[in-house]
Design an enzyme around this catalytic site. Structure first.
Site, PDB file in Angstrom:
ATOM      1  N   GLY A 125       1.010 -49.921 -21.869  1.00 12.04           N
ATOM      2  CA  GLY A 125      -0.120 -50.471 -21.135  1.00 12.04           C
ATOM      3  C   GLY A 125      -1.438 -49.957 -21.670  1.00 12.04           C
ATOM      4  N   ASP A 129       5.552 -40.172 -12.286  1.00 11.78           N
ATOM      5  CA  ASP A 129       5.337 -39.591 -10.961  1.00 11.78           C
ATOM      6  C   ASP A 129       6.547 -39.899 -10.089  1.00 11.78           C
ATOM      7  OD1 ASP A 129       4.125 -42.160  -9.093  1.00 11.78           O
ATOM      8  OD2 ASP A 129       3.922 -42.324 -11.248  1.00 11.78           O
ATOM      9  N   ARG A 183     -11.330 -56.734 -27.149  1.00 11.00           N
ATOM     10  CA  ARG A 183     -11.433 -56.102 -25.828  1.00 11.00           C
ATOM     11  C   ARG A 183     -10.920 -54.660 -25.831  1.00 11.00           C
ATOM     12  NH1 ARG A 183     -11.164 -60.240 -21.048  1.00 11.00           N
ATOM     13  NH2 ARG A 183     -11.854 -62.143 -22.041  1.00 11.00           N
ATOM     14  N   ARG A 217      -2.419 -45.056 -25.843  1.00  7.30           N
ATOM     15  CA  ARG A 217      -1.024 -44.763 -26.154  1.00  7.30           C
ATOM     16  C   ARG A 217      -0.577 -45.569 -27.373  1.00  7.30           C
ATOM     17  NH1 ARG A 217       2.513 -46.044 -21.480  1.00  7.30           N
ATOM     18  NH2 ARG A 217       1.388 -44.351 -20.482  1.00  7.30           N
ATOM     19  N   ARG A 221       8.386 -53.131 -23.834  1.00  7.93           N
ATOM     20  CA  ARG A 221       7.373 -52.419 -23.048  1.00  7.93           C
ATOM     21  C   ARG A 221       7.720 -50.939 -23.021  1.00  7.93           C
ATOM     22  NH1 ARG A 221       4.150 -50.788 -19.082  1.00  7.93           N
ATOM     23  NH2 ARG A 221       5.018 -50.140 -17.074  1.00  7.93           N
ATOM     24  N   ARG A 276       0.521 -38.731 -19.744  1.00  5.37           N
ATOM     25  CA  ARG A 276       0.991 -40.110 -19.800  1.00  5.37           C
ATOM     26  C   ARG A 276       0.611 -40.768 -21.123  1.00  5.37           C
ATOM     27  NH1 ARG A 276      -0.657 -39.698 -14.447  1.00  5.37           N
ATOM     28  NH2 ARG A 276      -2.638 -40.778 -14.767  1.00  5.37           N
ATOM     29  N   SER A 297       4.943 -46.372 -18.058  1.00 10.21           N
ATOM     30  CA  SER A 297       5.202 -45.328 -17.071  1.00 10.21           C
ATOM     31  C   SER A 297       5.649 -45.984 -15.777  1.00 10.21           C
ATOM     32  CB  SER A 297       3.947 -44.481 -16.831  1.00 10.21           C
ATOM     33  OG  SER A 297       2.866 -45.296 -16.416  1.00 10.21           O
TER      34      SER A 297
END
Length: 248
Positions: free
Chosen positions: A24, A214, A47, A28, A91, A227, A94
């Protein structure tokens, strides 16, 4: 078939590999490219959504961010599948655990994805469509998880349209978290269902692998830096899966 560049991706035809990893977080994506890919090249930055292509164990692999939520991954996966001929999207995200036995940093490999989203409405499917992972990708990821010594769990996740839900007025006995937990849902995330639906619609392959960031039951949590940078086992598993899928 979309023409390239697409509305949200500025890459040229052929810039992406057969398999694209999709975190996402754009940072990362940058971390994966710089730490795992050989000779990574930035092929998209529209973007600020970093997209890179390089090689891993001799195989051409790409990584590009999806942003947060099903509308975002719906756009990017659609354009990768239909504009750039990408066959596999993995994908790498997290998720929040809702099961006591699934702990921080464990991997969850989403065999299926429940959802509260209306994303499926566009496909005019009668009844309820069940978004599931591609079995070849799923099998390859399980083998890669074993080879990398990962603690992993395979099953259902829930892809939600909301991160901050309004639970203040939930009547007794209708606690949504409990109702998902009792049905064996492993964790909560926000993208897999839309990705799986697009893959099904366009005859492509998709898989969601998440690291538990989490724990919603215990309140344990990782930091934003962790993350972004510390989920390396998941990254290795996904990259090894991409290598295994190169000739399939």
């Amino acid at each position: 078939m979309l023409t390239t560049p697409t509305p949200h991706i500025a890459a040229a035809p052929g810039d992406f590999g057969k398999t694209v990893l999709m975190p996402g977080d754009p940072l990362r994506s940058k971390f994966i490219a710089e730490n795992f890919l050989e000779n990574p090249v930035l092929v998209n930055n529209v973007r600020g959504v970093h997209g890179y292509t390089g090689t891993y164990k001799g195989v051409k692999v790409s990584v590009m961010a999806s942003g947060m939520g099903m509308p975002a991954i719906g756009i990017y996966s659609h354009e990768l599948y239909n504009g750039y001929g990408v066959e596999n999207i993995i994908r790498v995200g997290s998720a929040g655990s809702i099961q006591e036995h699934i702990h921080l940093y464990d991997l969850v490999i989403a065999q299926g994805a429940c959802t509260d989203s209306n994303f499926a409405h566009q496909f005019h499917f009668p009844g309820t469509f069940a978004p599931i992972a591609d079995f070849a990708l799923l099998s390859a990821a399980v083998e890669a998880a074993k080879e990398n010594g990962a603690v992993y769990h395979v099953g259902n996740v829930n892809s939600s349209d909301v991160f901050y839900g309004d639970h203040a007025e939930v009547p007794a006995g209708l606690d949504t978290l409990y109702n998902q937990k009792k049905m064996g849902v492993m964790a909560l995330e926000m993208e897999a269902a839309a990705l799986y639906m697009n893959a099904a619609r366009y005859g492509k392959r998709a898989l969601c692998i998440c690291t538990i960031s989490d724990h919603i039951i215990t309140g344990e949590i990782t930091t934003s830096d962790e993350r972004q940078n510390a989920f390396t086992t998941m990254m290795k598993v996904a990259l090894d899966t991409a290598v295994a899928m190169e000739n399939k």
